[in-house]
Scaffold this active site. Structure first.
Site, PDB file in Angstrom:
ATOM      1  CB  SER A 107      -0.886  -0.017   1.239  1.00 27.99           C
ATOM      2  OG  SER A 107      -1.674   1.130   1.243  1.00 27.99           O
ATOM      3  N   GLY A 108       0.631   2.139  -0.937  1.00 22.42           N
ATOM      4  CA  GLY A 108       1.390   3.388  -1.009  1.00 22.42           C
ATOM      5  C   GLY A 108       2.633   3.279  -1.870  1.00 22.42           C
ATOM      6  CB  THR A 112      -3.511   3.682  -7.783  1.00 21.76           C
ATOM      7  OG1 THR A 112      -3.925   2.576  -6.978  1.00 21.76           O
ATOM      8  CG2 THR A 112      -4.708   4.318  -8.421  1.00 21.76           C
ATOM      9  CG  ASN A 157      -1.839   5.501  -0.590  1.00 24.84           C
ATOM     10  OD1 ASN A 157      -1.807   6.721  -0.753  1.00 24.84           O
ATOM     11  ND2 ASN A 157      -1.989   4.642  -1.569  1.00 24.84           N
ATOM     12  CB  SER A 160      -5.103   3.343   0.665  1.00 25.47           C
ATOM     13  OG  SER A 160      -4.868   1.978   0.585  1.00 25.47           O
ATOM     14  CB  SER A 161      -6.776   1.002  -4.373  1.00 26.29           C
ATOM     15  OG  SER A 161      -5.933   1.889  -5.061  1.00 26.29           O
ATOM     16  N   GLY A 388      -0.726  -5.502  -2.847  1.00 22.95           N
ATOM     17  CA  GLY A 388       0.486  -6.315  -2.719  1.00 22.95           C
ATOM     18  C   GLY A 388       0.461  -7.088  -1.411  1.00 22.95           C
ATOM     19  CD  GLU A 390      -2.581  -5.132   2.960  1.00 22.11           C
ATOM     20  OE1 GLU A 390      -2.928  -4.160   2.287  1.00 22.11           O
ATOM     21  OE2 GLU A 390      -3.302  -5.668   3.825  1.00 22.11           O
TER      22      GLU A 390
HETATM   23  N1  LIG Z   1       5.425   8.033  -9.888  1.00 25.32           N
HETATM   24  C1  LIG Z   1       5.055   8.817  -8.881  1.00 25.32           C
HETATM   25  N2  LIG Z   1       5.429  10.112  -8.895  1.00 25.32           N
HETATM   26  C2  LIG Z   1       5.074  10.929  -7.873  1.00 25.32           C
HETATM   27  N3  LIG Z   1       4.351  10.522  -6.818  1.00 25.32           N
HETATM   28  C3  LIG Z   1       3.953   9.244  -6.747  1.00 25.32           C
HETATM   29  C4  LIG Z   1       4.267   8.328  -7.795  1.00 25.32           C
HETATM   30  N4  LIG Z   1       3.751   7.126  -7.476  1.00 25.32           N
HETATM   31  C5  LIG Z   1       3.122   7.303  -6.287  1.00 25.32           C
HETATM   32  N5  LIG Z   1       3.224   8.561  -5.868  1.00 25.32           N
HETATM   33  C6  LIG Z   1       2.704   9.142  -4.607  1.00 25.32           C
HETATM   34  O1  LIG Z   1       2.410   8.090  -3.752  1.00 25.32           O
HETATM   35  C7  LIG Z   1       1.029   8.063  -3.393  1.00 25.32           C
HETATM   36  C8  LIG Z   1       0.543   6.637  -3.289  1.00 25.32           C
HETATM   37  O2  LIG Z   1       0.542   6.024  -4.557  1.00 25.32           O
HETATM   38  P1  LIG Z   1      -0.612   5.015  -4.982  1.00 25.32           P
HETATM   39  O3  LIG Z   1      -1.913   5.498  -4.548  1.00 25.32           O
HETATM   40  O4  LIG Z   1      -0.395   4.754  -6.405  1.00 25.32           O
HETATM   41  O5  LIG Z   1      -0.213   3.747  -4.155  1.00 25.32           O
HETATM   42  P2  LIG Z   1      -0.813   2.311  -4.279  1.00 25.32           P
HETATM   43  O6  LIG Z   1       0.322   1.406  -4.518  1.00 25.32           O
HETATM   44  O7  LIG Z   1      -1.900   2.290  -5.267  1.00 25.32           O
HETATM   45  O8  LIG Z   1      -1.359   2.064  -2.850  1.00 25.32           O
HETATM   46  P3  LIG Z   1      -2.652   1.275  -2.364  1.00 25.32           P
HETATM   47  O9  LIG Z   1      -2.305  -0.156  -2.389  1.00 25.32           O
HETATM   48  O10 LIG Z   1      -2.860   1.789  -1.003  1.00 25.32           O
HETATM   49  O11 LIG Z   1      -3.736   1.645  -3.289  1.00 25.32           O
HETATM   50  C9  LIG Z   1       0.345   8.844  -4.481  1.00 25.32           C
HETATM   51  O12 LIG Z   1      -0.832   9.451  -4.007  1.00 25.32           O
HETATM   52  C10 LIG Z   1       1.393   9.874  -4.850  1.00 25.32           C
HETATM   53  O13 LIG Z   1       1.346  10.953  -3.957  1.00 25.32           O
HETATM   54 MG   LIG Z   2      -3.871   2.074  -5.157  1.00 29.01          MG
END
Ligand SMILES: Nc1ncnc2c1ncn2[C@@H]1O[C@H](COP(=O)(O)OP(=O)(O)OP(=O)(O)O)[C@@H](O)[C@H]1O
Ligand SMILES: [Mg+2]
Length: 1013
Positions: A107-108, A112, A157, A160-161, A388, A390
């Site tokens: 997560s984070g 996404t 996050n 977070s999705s 992913g 956890e």
């Molecule tokens: N390539 C990137 N460039 C800049 N910031 C990023 C990038 N990837 C992620 N982030 C930052 O990290 C935060 C978390 O990313 P994201 O929501 O994609 O995580 P996730 O892997 O989907 O997590 P979850 O499993 O909780 O959904 C985003 O809101 C953004 O602020």
């Molecule tokens: Mg996500």
């Protein structure tokens, strides 16, 4: 890619397979760290992309970047999410195989964000049309909607999705995105009713409250204050600095309309969201063990209106449960705890099902509309953005499901990676040596196997009658799979592990590490039950969305619904099938720190993720064979300067060139293999040594190389210009030829677009030819032959030109010349086509006189008196008797022709008395001047001969005005000799002129034959 090999000390290697010590986790992390420090967040493991969340906006996602990665070879540019996107897209287009991109990470970590970047890349770089633009918009706009309803702020996050997502993007045969389809997995419904400290409920609740218009909130019975709602206060975190709920609300509202939600549908959807908040505010009264009753009637009123149900029925359903015993329906009151959980169960069910409805609704909007004009079979790129692995302090049913999902994905990954590795070796004709790797199928089986697996055991406990509980489930696990190598419990394990395990926990040894799961809540969460009477109330709802979510048929179905774990297992099996049918690419996301801070590289956290993402395993599999492989051409191009035979260019086969090169470099046989089209290098050190040699070589080539390269650039530039010119000329020539041929075919038609070019050209070329070939003199009768279309014009031109020339000619004539021509005209009238020697006379100019004053005896001149002498010529006179030839002069005066012998005027013939002149048609110069026989003064006709016969007779004809009195005779001339006697002159043709008396007494004249006759 290769270019960065030189900077590897500073920025690390761009592909982990080039790590010297590929089994060292420390080396792996050090490489990540070096790159992260330089803002290089992407690194490959072969074709797998490892991405580290930068937690800051990097300038690497611009349109220019997208263009840079478009259609470029994977290894030619630095690693990027766009390279993976483009590679999948191109494979889909060229190999016609469906693709999928699997994004995983905790997560984070940026899953996404990565999936959004991929979607944006396709939206910008793929071909477009009006219809495609709509689909692109909808695909992009589905994200804010799904995130509003399915994402929440968690401790890890801010966005977070809370559900797994698999999205198919469909492309038509032109490569344009034409549709999409989304599958959603396991929404974390428990969040609707409860959030941990510092976390929030799903974004949509806050967005509605913060952003909703006054009117809307009034209709929904909501206040603009999240603190008022029990479901929003559990985490004590209504506001998050990184989130602007009000502006997000606007984005979501717009996205809903782009996707195609009607105003009514939006209203009904918001009614449901508001209902959940009202449900949360329902409070119960009553003793702990006594019957519960509702103390907040206002909520029921709102709920009845918003859900379109009967308030009292709802009220009862929230405080009682319906039991069917012996065919009879019984209502049993609920106690406080039961009533609260019934209410929460309803909230979760309503929200969960609405979320599924929302996904379906989006799918309808994204569906690829097949028309008779579209090709049905779209190609597909799937994007999997799924939770992913956890591992928390306390892991529950959700983590169990999530980690099971990751086991399945790891299995798929290993199978497919090994397979593709093996396929490549086979394609290149290199012997495949089996790779030792851990096959996690054993863990998947432990979880999912029918009857014996953990899910089956859990289901059994959920379904069996009697006192089943989370603890009996744990015991059953111990009894059934207790001996499994990958499972242990507090009771079964050894003393050391027991210290770190709770009594209510079981431990699974996942491929990525050990996880302890606390069984508390497993049965409830797996059952996911909603009391029947609550279902009934929902089935009666007027809300159109809810009637689709709660189907009445469900009430009639007496079978127990499938448990949550079994549903998840089935949906995962389907997902695996989907992914197996596609060519996979992988993006492995890593979170650098827990503080969501830019530039912080927390080594412990990262090591943990490297481990459970299976990256080392991944690298081991990739490195089992060869660290580096490249097409011969690429390899030779880069390193050819290191071997005299291959520098500056290799003319033979590429494979031979590479072989010569590596032998020169001293590669040992075990260090490399040559395949059909690629070289495989086993160890990075071999490659690096070559790379270092190249660096040294570059310095030595130094200046020269730079000059050469400049020259090459200029040369290439100039060659390019020349080639462009040639191509343009060739193109123009081809066009001209094409127009010409067409024109030729249509040449007989009326003027039309097909032939006008041809006709114009023909006209033009005729006129140009004419201009070059105009007659030079008035006598020149030549004239170029005109094309059919110009016959008339040519004739007119010819006449005009002739007139013009004649006019010009005339203007140039002087009186003398005029006189000459007049005489020539007379000669022509008389002799043309009549006398043989006329043609020879034409070019010879007539002279004024053949005898000048000194040549004529002065006495003769004296005797002529005032008569003006006009012409004098020496002639030969033939006597009438005997035809003796005597030299004489013939003088023409204004009145008469005079024959003179020296100083004597022998005979004068007045013009008036001149009867006629006879001459033969042959080339001789003999002529007869006829005089009247009655004239006594005359001694008869005079027979003369002149060497300039045409001139002489023309002068006579003019002076005597006897043009019409010249007779041209064939054969013979009869003349009078005086006293009534006649003489005859016979003319014949012979080789030379001969004038003599013939035996018959005639004068015989033999005239020379001329060639012209
Ligand atoms: N390539 C990137 N460039 C800049 N910031 C990023 C990038 N990837 C992620 N982030 C930052 O990290 C935060 C978390 O990313 P994201 O929501 O994609 O995580 P996730 O892997 O989907 O997590 P979850 O499993 O909780 O959904 C985003 O809101 C953004 O602020
Ligand atoms: Mg996500």
């Amino acid at each position: 890619m290769e270019s960065a090999l030189t900077a590897r000390d500073r920025v690390g290697v761009q592909d982990f397979v080039l790590l010297e010590n590929h089994t060292s986790e420390a080396a792996f992390i050090e490489n990540l760290r070096k790159r992260f420090k330089e803002n290089l967040i992407y690194t490959y493991i072969g074709s797998v992309l490892v991405s580290v969340n930068p937690y800051k906006d990097l300038e690497i996602y611009t349109k220019n970047h997208m263009e840079r990665y478009r259609g470029i070879n994977f290894y030619e540019v630095s690693p990027h999410i766009y390279a993976v996107s483009d590679n999948s897209y191109r494979s889909m287009r060229t190999e016609r195989k469906d693709q999928c991109i699997l994004i995983s990470g905790e997560s984070g970590a940026g899953k996404t964000e990565a999936s959004k970047k991929i979607l944006q890349y396709y939206a910008v770089t793929c071909p477009a049309s009006d219809q495609v633009e709509t689909v692109k918009d909808r695909l992009l706009q589905s994200n804010p909607v799904l995130e509003a309803f399915g994402n929440a702020k968690t401790l890890r996050n801010d966005n977070s999705s809370r559900f797994g997502k698999y999205m198919d993007i469909q492309f038509d045969f032109k490569g344009a995105p034409v549709g999409g389809h989304i599958l959603n997995y396991l929404l974390e419904k428990s969040r609707v009713v409860h959030q941990n400290h510092g976390e929030r409920n799903f974004h949509i609740f806050y967005q509605l409250i913060e952003g909703g218009e006054e009117d809307l909130l009034r209709r929904l019975g909501l206040e603009r204050n999240p603190q008022q709602y029990q479901y929003l206060v559990k985490g004590n975190c209504p506001k998050v600095s990184s989130i602007n709920d009000r502006s997000d609300w606007k984005v979501v509202r717009k996205a809903l309309s782009v996707i195609g939600f009607s105003e009514d549908e939006v209203e009904e959807l918001l009614n449901i969201i508001a209902s959940v908040l009202h449900l949360g505010n329902i409070q119960y009264g009553g003793e702990d063990s006594g019957n519960a009753y509702i103390t907040t009637d206002t909520q029921i009123k709102y709920l009845a209106r918003l859900l379109g149900v009967d308030g009292s029925v709802l009220k009862e359903a929230l405080t009682h449960k319906k039991i069917i015993a012996k065919g009879e329906e019984l209502k049993s009151p609920l106690n406080l705890e039961q009533a609260s959980s019934a209410r929460d169960a309803l909230s979760k069910a309503v929200y969960g099902r609405t979320f599924t409805w929302l996904v379906n609704k989006i799918n309808v909007s994204l569906a690829y509309k097949v028309t008779p004009h579209t090709y049905k079979n779209a190609s597909v790129i799937g994007l999997l953005d799924i939770y992913g692995f956890e591992v928390f302090q306390h892991n529950s049913f959700e983590q169990f499901c999530i980690n099971y999902c990751n086991e399945k994905l790891q299995q798929l990954f290993i199978e497919l990676t090994l397979k593709s590795e093996q396929d490549e070796y086979e394609a290149e004709g290199i012997t495949w040596e089996p790779v030792q790797y851990f096959n996690n199928k054993i863990i998947c089986d432990l979880v999912e196997e029918k009857f014996k697996g953990i899910i089956s055991i859990l289901d059994e406990e959920c379904l069996r009658p009697g006192d089943a509980s989370d603890i009996t489930f744990l015991e059953k696990l111990e009894n059934t799979v207790g001996g499994h190598a990958h499972l242990t419990t507090h009771k079964l394990t050894d003393g050391k592990t027991r210290k770190v395990m709770g009594r209510e926990e079981f431990r699974l040894l996942h491929y990525a590490g050990e996880v302890n799961y606390n069984v508390n809540g497993f049965l409830d969460k797996n059952n996911d039950l909603l009391f029947r009477n609550l279902k009934e109330v929902m089935c009666m709802s007027d809300n159109k969305i809810l009637t689709q979510c709660f189907d009445r048929a469900e009430l009639k179905d007496s079978r127990r619904p499938e448990t949550a774990a079994t549903q998840f297992k089935t949906s995962l099996a389907k997902l695996m099938e989907i992914l197996m049918s596609k060519e996979p690419s992988y993006v492995r996301c890593i979170k650098p720190n827990d503080a969501k801070q830019a530039g912080r590289f927390d080594e412990v956290l990262i090591r943990h993720q490297v481990k459970y993402l299976g990256l080392m395993e991944n690298l081991r599999v990739r490195r089992a064979g060869f660290a580096y492989r490249r097409h011969y051409e690429t390899f030779l191009q880069r390193y050819k300067s290191l071997c005299p035979e291959t520098w500056p260019s290799w003319q033979g086969k590429l494979a031979d060139g590479v072989s010569t090169l590596v032998k020169h470099l001293g590669y040992k046989p075990e260090e490399y293999k040559l395949g059909r089209s690629k070289i495989f290098i086993r160890f990075p050190k071999t490659l690096f040594a070559t790379e270092d040699a190249l660096e040294t070589r570059k310095h030595s080539l130094g200046e020269r190389e730079s000059h050469v390269s400049h020259a090459v650039v200029v040369q290439a530039w100039w060659k390019g210009i020349l080639a462009c010119r040639r191509a343009r000329r060739r193109r123009e020539a081809a066009n001209t030829i094409r127009r010409f041929i067409k024109g030729f075919i249509y040449r007989h038609n009326e003027r039309c677009p097909e032939n006008e070019y041809f006709l114009d050209y023909v006209r033009y070329s005729f006129l140009m030819k004419l201009r070059r070939n105009l007659p030079k003199t008035v006598l020149d009768k030549s004239w170029p032959t005109p094309p059919t279309a110009l016959i008339e014009a040519s004739e007119r031109l010819r006449k005009l030109y002739m007139q013009n020339m004649v006019w010009g000619y005339c203007k140039r004539i002087n009186p003398e010349w005029k006189h000459q021509l007049e005489q020539k005209m007379v000669a022509s009238e008389i002799f043309k086509n009549k006398k043989d020697n006329y043609p020879q006379s034409v070019p010879k100019l007539f002279v004024g006189t053949r005898l000048n004053g000194e040549e004529i005896n002065p006495k003769v001149l004296q005797s002529l008196g005032s008569e003006k002498m006009k012409y004098a010529v020496p002639v030969t006179k033939y006597d009438r008797k005997g035809y003796k030839a005597r030299p004489r002069q013939l003088l023409l005066t204004s009145n008469s022709a005079v024959i003179v012998e020296e100083a004597k005027l022998k005979q004068r013939i007045d013009y008036a008395a001149l009867k006629g002149i006879s001459v033969s048609s042959l080339s001789d110069g003999v002529f007869v001047l006829h005089v009247p026989t009655e004239d006594k003064k005359q001694k008869g006709d005079v027979v003369l001969q002149s060497d300039h016969i045409i001139e002489t007779l023309t002068k006579v004809a003019i002076c005597a005005d006897k043009v019409n009195s010249i007779n041209i005779n064939q054969g013979s001339i009869t003349f009078t000799m005086g006293q009534g006697r006649e003489g005859i002159i016979d003319f014949t043709s012979g080789s030379e002129l001969l004038v003599a008396k013939a035996k018959n007494g005639h004068l015989s004249v033999t005239a020379p034959r001329l060639n012209s006759r």
